[in-house]
Design a protein around this motif. Structure first.
Motif, PDB file in Angstrom:
ATOM      1  N   LEU A  79       2.221   4.247   4.116  1.00  0.00           N
ATOM      2  CA  LEU A  79       2.415   4.583   5.521  1.00  0.00           C
ATOM      3  C   LEU A  79       2.893   6.024   5.689  1.00  0.00           C
ATOM      4  O   LEU A  79       2.484   6.721   6.621  1.00  0.00           O
ATOM      5  N   ASP A  80       3.748   6.467   4.773  1.00  0.00           N
ATOM      6  CA  ASP A  80       4.188   7.863   4.815  1.00  0.00           C
ATOM      7  C   ASP A  80       3.002   8.803   4.642  1.00  0.00           C
ATOM      8  O   ASP A  80       2.910   9.833   5.321  1.00  0.00           O
ATOM      9  N   PHE A  81       2.104   8.447   3.731  1.00  0.00           N
ATOM     10  CA  PHE A  81       0.905   9.263   3.507  1.00  0.00           C
ATOM     11  C   PHE A  81       0.104   9.417   4.793  1.00  0.00           C
ATOM     12  O   PHE A  81      -0.288  10.531   5.170  1.00  0.00           O
ATOM     13  N   PHE A  82      -0.133   8.308   5.484  1.00  0.00           N
ATOM     14  CA  PHE A  82      -0.958   8.381   6.687  1.00  0.00           C
ATOM     15  C   PHE A  82      -0.203   8.966   7.877  1.00  0.00           C
ATOM     16  O   PHE A  82      -0.805   9.638   8.716  1.00  0.00           O
ATOM     17  N   TRP A  83       1.097   8.732   7.958  1.00  0.00           N
ATOM     18  CA  TRP A  83       1.874   9.336   9.030  1.00  0.00           C
ATOM     19  C   TRP A  83       1.846  10.862   8.911  1.00  0.00           C
ATOM     20  O   TRP A  83       1.847  11.575   9.912  1.00  0.00           O
ATOM     21  N   VAL A 123       6.738  -3.871  -0.276  1.00  0.00           N
ATOM     22  CA  VAL A 123       7.468  -3.068   0.712  1.00  0.00           C
ATOM     23  C   VAL A 123       7.542  -1.606   0.293  1.00  0.00           C
ATOM     24  O   VAL A 123       7.255  -0.697   1.088  1.00  0.00           O
ATOM     25  N   LEU A 124       7.929  -1.333  -0.948  1.00  0.00           N
ATOM     26  CA  LEU A 124       8.102   0.051  -1.394  1.00  0.00           C
ATOM     27  C   LEU A 124       6.775   0.803  -1.439  1.00  0.00           C
ATOM     28  O   LEU A 124       6.697   1.974  -1.038  1.00  0.00           O
ATOM     29  N   GLN A 125       5.721   0.145  -1.891  1.00  0.00           N
ATOM     30  CA  GLN A 125       4.430   0.828  -1.938  1.00  0.00           C
ATOM     31  C   GLN A 125       3.828   0.966  -0.543  1.00  0.00           C
ATOM     32  O   GLN A 125       3.156   1.966  -0.255  1.00  0.00           O
ATOM     33  N   ALA A 126       4.078   0.004   0.343  1.00  0.00           N
ATOM     34  CA  ALA A 126       3.618   0.140   1.730  1.00  0.00           C
ATOM     35  C   ALA A 126       4.320   1.305   2.409  1.00  0.00           C
ATOM     36  O   ALA A 126       3.711   2.032   3.218  1.00  0.00           O
ATOM     37  N   LEU A 127       5.597   1.513   2.099  1.00  0.00           N
ATOM     38  CA  LEU A 127       6.330   2.654   2.654  1.00  0.00           C
ATOM     39  C   LEU A 127       5.681   3.962   2.238  1.00  0.00           C
ATOM     40  O   LEU A 127       5.511   4.884   3.045  1.00  0.00           O
ATOM     41  N   TYR A 128       5.288   4.037   0.964  1.00  0.00           N
ATOM     42  CA  TYR A 128       4.621   5.248   0.458  1.00  0.00           C
ATOM     43  C   TYR A 128       3.276   5.462   1.157  1.00  0.00           C
ATOM     44  O   TYR A 128       2.942   6.575   1.575  1.00  0.00           O
ATOM     45  N   LEU A 163      16.964   2.686  -5.490  1.00  0.00           N
ATOM     46  CA  LEU A 163      16.252   3.732  -6.221  1.00  0.00           C
ATOM     47  C   LEU A 163      15.000   4.150  -5.467  1.00  0.00           C
ATOM     48  O   LEU A 163      14.708   5.347  -5.322  1.00  0.00           O
ATOM     49  N   GLY A 164      14.241   3.159  -4.970  1.00  0.00           N
ATOM     50  CA  GLY A 164      13.030   3.471  -4.222  1.00  0.00           C
ATOM     51  C   GLY A 164      13.314   4.206  -2.934  1.00  0.00           C
ATOM     52  O   GLY A 164      12.616   5.172  -2.587  1.00  0.00           O
ATOM     53  N   LEU A 165      14.347   3.792  -2.216  1.00  0.00           N
ATOM     54  CA  LEU A 165      14.661   4.422  -0.928  1.00  0.00           C
ATOM     55  C   LEU A 165      15.238   5.827  -1.106  1.00  0.00           C
ATOM     56  O   LEU A 165      14.899   6.745  -0.341  1.00  0.00           O
ATOM     57  N   VAL A 166      16.104   6.008  -2.105  1.00  0.00           N
ATOM     58  CA  VAL A 166      16.640   7.351  -2.362  1.00  0.00           C
ATOM     59  C   VAL A 166      15.520   8.286  -2.812  1.00  0.00           C
ATOM     60  O   VAL A 166      15.442   9.446  -2.373  1.00  0.00           O
ATOM     61  N   GLY A 167      14.640   7.787  -3.687  1.00  0.00           N
ATOM     62  CA  GLY A 167      13.495   8.593  -4.100  1.00  0.00           C
ATOM     63  C   GLY A 167      12.627   8.969  -2.915  1.00  0.00           C
ATOM     64  O   GLY A 167      12.182  10.125  -2.792  1.00  0.00           O
ATOM     65  N   TYR A 168      12.380   8.000  -2.033  1.00  0.00           N
ATOM     66  CA  TYR A 168      11.586   8.290  -0.845  1.00  0.00           C
ATOM     67  C   TYR A 168      12.278   9.323   0.048  1.00  0.00           C
ATOM     68  O   TYR A 168      11.624  10.228   0.585  1.00  0.00           O
ATOM     69  N   TYR A 169      13.601   9.206   0.195  1.00  0.00           N
ATOM     70  CA  TYR A 169      14.339  10.158   1.025  1.00  0.00           C
ATOM     71  C   TYR A 169      14.199  11.576   0.481  1.00  0.00           C
ATOM     72  O   TYR A 169      13.943  12.519   1.236  1.00  0.00           O
ATOM     73  N   ILE A 170      14.360  11.734  -0.824  1.00  0.00           N
ATOM     74  CA  ILE A 170      14.221  13.074  -1.422  1.00  0.00           C
ATOM     75  C   ILE A 170      12.792  13.579  -1.252  1.00  0.00           C
ATOM     76  O   ILE A 170      12.568  14.739  -0.873  1.00  0.00           O
TER      77      ILE A 170
END
Length: 478
Positions: free
Chosen positions: A285-289, A278-283, A346-353
């Motif tokens: 998908l963010d890259f491609f978005w 989930v956390l790496q897929a979020l990263y 930790l993953g979500l807060v890091g992603y938010y920042i």
């Protein structure tokens, strides 16, 4: 020869401070570009990476295959004479033609999606920017156009993956794991072939000779690249394709294959494996978005295309960025609820920042400062610089919002996410923590490289900026 023209162009630019010395001394705006005077320390690092990086990748994958992911055990056995390098090598799966066929189909399919399927997702997905987009201005003053269709490629690829797993059954979902080391040899072949082609092309038929940088050192040229944006035809851009496909599209497929293997071996999927997916897929998908935004980042805007990107995107990225999932196949870890929730936060807060910091910069650029950051009009430093064609340009460096807290707070968020991937694997082995160690070295080094370029580009204006925002990554510390 075109290479001679490019070499002369770089000599002319050297006279205007591209070695990292601001041209303010001569009363002219500063100018940016990669430094090309290679000292002995840099050269030894370059040769070391060219010689040993492929073996580093092999070592980690081999450690999982032969030593249950123990990083130290192979070294201990070698030291004690219980094994030899030759025996370790002989036990590792070798190149196979079936793996070569799988890899050839994969790369060909990604080339087809990249070149032959124009983006339509931007027409019906609100907020997504795709289709033909302009890149940043190169040091020579050129602005390239790109077909931004990475999100579409990712969606099509994964739709076919899930359709196969549920309905068609053309291949096993564990196909990637089952051929992991043979596929590694195929990826190395492509990585070196692409790097060698780009190196040769830069001398014989560069896409834009004025954007070539020749250092006079063949090893540095090969590793860091000569051409800025090598292309075949109008649209096949080596840097965008290999940075974004096939490695990053494969990232989530590799993790799904690990998940399928864990299910096959143990009859269940652990919460740690789900967290990593989930956390790496979020990263990803963010890259491609944000692929259109990615065109303005350091990889596209500053790095030349050589072995560092060509081989790195084919081998280093898919093999070492996915070590957490590989580890969890061999060592399934079920986390406590508190541990799992802590990793997720930790993953979500890091992603938010990470995302919010980049969003602020993108908003500031798009509106040229006419926006609101944290409820106020943003502050900034006015800068000027010269491009290689002699043009004078102006830019603004934001000093408010996250960018007023630290100069690279997006990297800080990225590192928090990286640590979350590793912490999801528990604390039984050091191998899954290679990623956070590597990312820390990479991003700190990238900070230094980026700021060297900015100092060369903006001169005294960059000094004014660093006086206002003194920290790089951690407020009050570094």
């Amino acid at each position: 020869m075109k290479g001679s023209v490019a070499m002369e162009a770089t000599r002319r630019r050297a006279q205007h401070g591209a070695n990292g010395k601001s041209s303010e001394e001569g009363g002219q705006p500063a100018q940016w570009g990669r430094a090309w005077e290679v000292d002995w320390f840099s050269l030894s690092g370059v040769i070391g990476l060219l010689c040993f990086a492929p073996f580093i990748v092999f070592y980690f994958v081999m450690a999982c295959d032969q030593y249950q992911c123990s990083v130290s055990q192979p070294l201990i056995e070698l030291y004690q004479g219980e094994t030899t390098l030759l025996s370790i090598w002989s036990r590792a799966p070798s190149f196979t033609w079936s793996a070569a066929k799988i890899y050839a189909i994969w790369v060909t399919f990604q080339v087809f999606l990249y070149m032959c399927v124009p983006d339509i997702t931007h027409k019906f997905i609100p907020g997504y920017v795709g289709g033909v987009q302009d890149g940043a201005r190169t040091p020579a003053g050129l602005i390239n156009k790109y077909e931004v269709n990475g999100l579409q490629c990712w969606l099509i690829t994964h739709a076919l993956w899930f359709a196969n797993a549920q309905y068609f059954h053309w291949f096993s979902p564990t196909i990637i794991f089952d051929n992991w080391i043979p596929l590694m040899w195929c990826a190395n072949i492509l990585g070196y072939a692409v790097s060698t082609y780009a190196f040769t092309k830069a001398y014989l038929f560069p896409t834009c000779a004025e954007d070539c940088k020749f250092t006079g050192n063949v090893f540095y040229n090969y590793m860091m690249g000569i051409e800025f944006n090598p292309r075949v035809g109008k649209w096949f851009d080596f840097k965008l394709f290999f940075n974004g496909r096939p490695g990053i599209v494969a990232w989530t497929l590799i993790n799904l294959s690990y998940m399928a293997k864990q299910q096959e071996l143990y009859g269940h999927v652990t919460n740690s494996m789900i967290l990593v997916n989930v956390l790496q897929a979020l990263y990803v998908l963010d890259f491609f978005w944000n692929e259109a935004w990615y065109l303005k980042t350091i990889d596209i805007c500053h790095d030349h295309f050589g072995w560092y990107l060509g081989w790195g995107d084919c081998v280093w990225l898919p093999y070492l960025y996915t070590l957490q999932g590989l580890y969890l196949v061999y060592h399934p870890v079920h986390l406590s609820s508190v541990h799992a929730l802590s990793v997720l936060l930790l993953g979500l807060v890091g992603y938010y920042i990470f995302r919010s910091t980049n969003h602020q910069k993108d908003l500031f650029r798009r509106t040229e400062g006419s926006c609101s950051i944290w409820g106020s009009k943003p502050t900034y430093i006015e800068c000027s610089y010269n491009s290689g064609d002699g043009g004078l340009h102006r830019s603004k460096l934001m000093t408010s919002g996250f960018w007023g807290v630290a100069r690279h707070l997006n990297y800080t968020g990225d590192l928090m996410g990286s640590l979350a991937y590793c912490a999801a694997c528990g604390f039984g082995h050091i191998l899954p923590y290679f990623y956070i160690v590597y990312m820390t070295i990479l991003l700190v080094h990238r900070c230094v490289r980026d700021e060297h370029r900015c100092s060369s580009k903006y001169g005294k204006d960059w000094k004014r900026y660093t006086d206002v925002v003194p920290r790089r990554l951690i407020p009050g510390v570094f």
